[in-house]
Motif scaffolding. Structure first.
Motif, PDB file in Angstrom:
ATOM      1  N   ARG A   1     -20.320  -4.162   6.691  1.00 38.95           N
ATOM      2  CA  ARG A   1     -20.502  -2.955   5.880  1.00 38.95           C
ATOM      3  C   ARG A   1     -21.439  -1.972   6.576  1.00 38.95           C
ATOM      4  O   ARG A   1     -21.185  -0.762   6.629  1.00 38.95           O
ATOM      5  CB  ARG A   1     -21.039  -3.320   4.498  1.00 38.95           C
ATOM      6  CG  ARG A   1     -21.316  -2.143   3.586  1.00 38.95           C
ATOM      7  CD  ARG A   1     -20.017  -1.383   3.336  1.00 38.95           C
ATOM      8  NE  ARG A   1     -20.241  -0.148   2.667  1.00 38.95           N
ATOM      9  CZ  ARG A   1     -19.958   0.070   1.382  1.00 38.95           C
ATOM     10  NH1 ARG A   1     -19.435  -0.872   0.646  1.00 38.95           N
ATOM     11  NH2 ARG A   1     -20.177   1.238   0.854  1.00 38.95           N
ATOM     12  N   ALA A   2     -22.535  -2.484   7.128  1.00 40.26           N
ATOM     13  CA  ALA A   2     -23.498  -1.621   7.822  1.00 40.26           C
ATOM     14  C   ALA A   2     -22.844  -0.951   9.034  1.00 40.26           C
ATOM     15  O   ALA A   2     -23.024   0.246   9.259  1.00 40.26           O
ATOM     16  CB  ALA A   2     -24.719  -2.428   8.242  1.00 40.26           C
ATOM     17  N   ILE A   3     -22.070  -1.721   9.792  1.00 41.98           N
ATOM     18  CA  ILE A   3     -21.395  -1.166  10.956  1.00 41.98           C
ATOM     19  C   ILE A   3     -20.385  -0.115  10.544  1.00 41.98           C
ATOM     20  O   ILE A   3     -20.306   0.976  11.151  1.00 41.98           O
ATOM     21  CB  ILE A   3     -20.727  -2.301  11.777  1.00 41.98           C
ATOM     22  CG1 ILE A   3     -21.822  -3.168  12.432  1.00 41.98           C
ATOM     23  CG2 ILE A   3     -19.768  -1.731  12.825  1.00 41.98           C
ATOM     24  CD1 ILE A   3     -21.316  -4.494  12.954  1.00 41.98           C
TER      25      ILE A   3
ATOM     26  N   ASP B   1     -18.795   5.535  10.077  1.00 39.91           N
ATOM     27  CA  ASP B   1     -18.305   6.641   9.229  1.00 39.91           C
ATOM     28  C   ASP B   1     -19.260   7.822   9.207  1.00 39.91           C
ATOM     29  O   ASP B   1     -18.849   8.943   8.935  1.00 39.91           O
ATOM     30  CB  ASP B   1     -18.080   6.131   7.795  1.00 39.91           C
ATOM     31  CG  ASP B   1     -16.913   5.176   7.692  1.00 39.91           C
ATOM     32  OD1 ASP B   1     -16.106   5.102   8.638  1.00 39.91           O
ATOM     33  OD2 ASP B   1     -16.828   4.488   6.668  1.00 39.91           O
ATOM     34  N   ALA B   2     -20.535   7.581   9.491  1.00 46.86           N
ATOM     35  CA  ALA B   2     -21.536   8.647   9.450  1.00 46.86           C
ATOM     36  C   ALA B   2     -21.478   9.568  10.659  1.00 46.86           C
ATOM     37  O   ALA B   2     -22.098  10.616  10.681  1.00 46.86           O
ATOM     38  CB  ALA B   2     -22.929   8.038   9.333  1.00 46.86           C
ATOM     39  N   LYS B   3     -20.730   9.177  11.665  1.00 52.52           N
ATOM     40  CA  LYS B   3     -20.636   9.986  12.893  1.00 52.52           C
ATOM     41  C   LYS B   3     -19.928  11.290  12.636  1.00 52.52           C
ATOM     42  O   LYS B   3     -19.051  11.471  11.943  1.00 52.52           O
ATOM     43  CB  LYS B   3     -19.916   9.212  13.982  1.00 52.52           C
ATOM     44  CG  LYS B   3     -20.811   8.202  14.635  1.00 52.52           C
ATOM     45  CD  LYS B   3     -20.072   7.591  15.792  1.00 52.52           C
ATOM     46  CE  LYS B   3     -21.058   7.249  16.857  1.00 52.52           C
ATOM     47  NZ  LYS B   3     -20.428   6.784  18.055  1.00 52.52           N
TER      48      LYS B   3
END
Length: 73
Positions: free
Chosen positions: A64-66, A71-73
């Motif tokens: 999930r963290a990865i 997705d934040a990029k």
């Protein structure tokens, strides 16, 4: 602070009126869309038997963290 959430769409019908503690202790197959066979695979592969164990799994937390970072990029 009290928090409420509508979990009806996330759970099989028989679990929709349960407490959060009961839901966390429910089998993974109680999640809507998760079959008994898929739940058995999680149990066999990772030893995950309950929704709480699934949510606390270090494998799923890391994934999930990865995914969130990607997705934040």
């Amino acid at each position: 602070m009290a928090v409420s959430a509508d979990l009806a769409k996330l759970l099989d019908k028989e679990y929709q009126d349960k407490s959060l503690e009961e839901i966390a202790n429910a089998p993974v197959a109680a999640l809507a869309g998760v079959s008994e066979r898929a739940a058995d695979h999680l149990k066999d592969a990772l030893g995950i038997k309950t929704i709480g164990e699934l949510g606390r799994s270090p494998y799923f937390r890391a994934a999930r963290a990865i995914a969130d970072l990607a997705d934040a990029k």
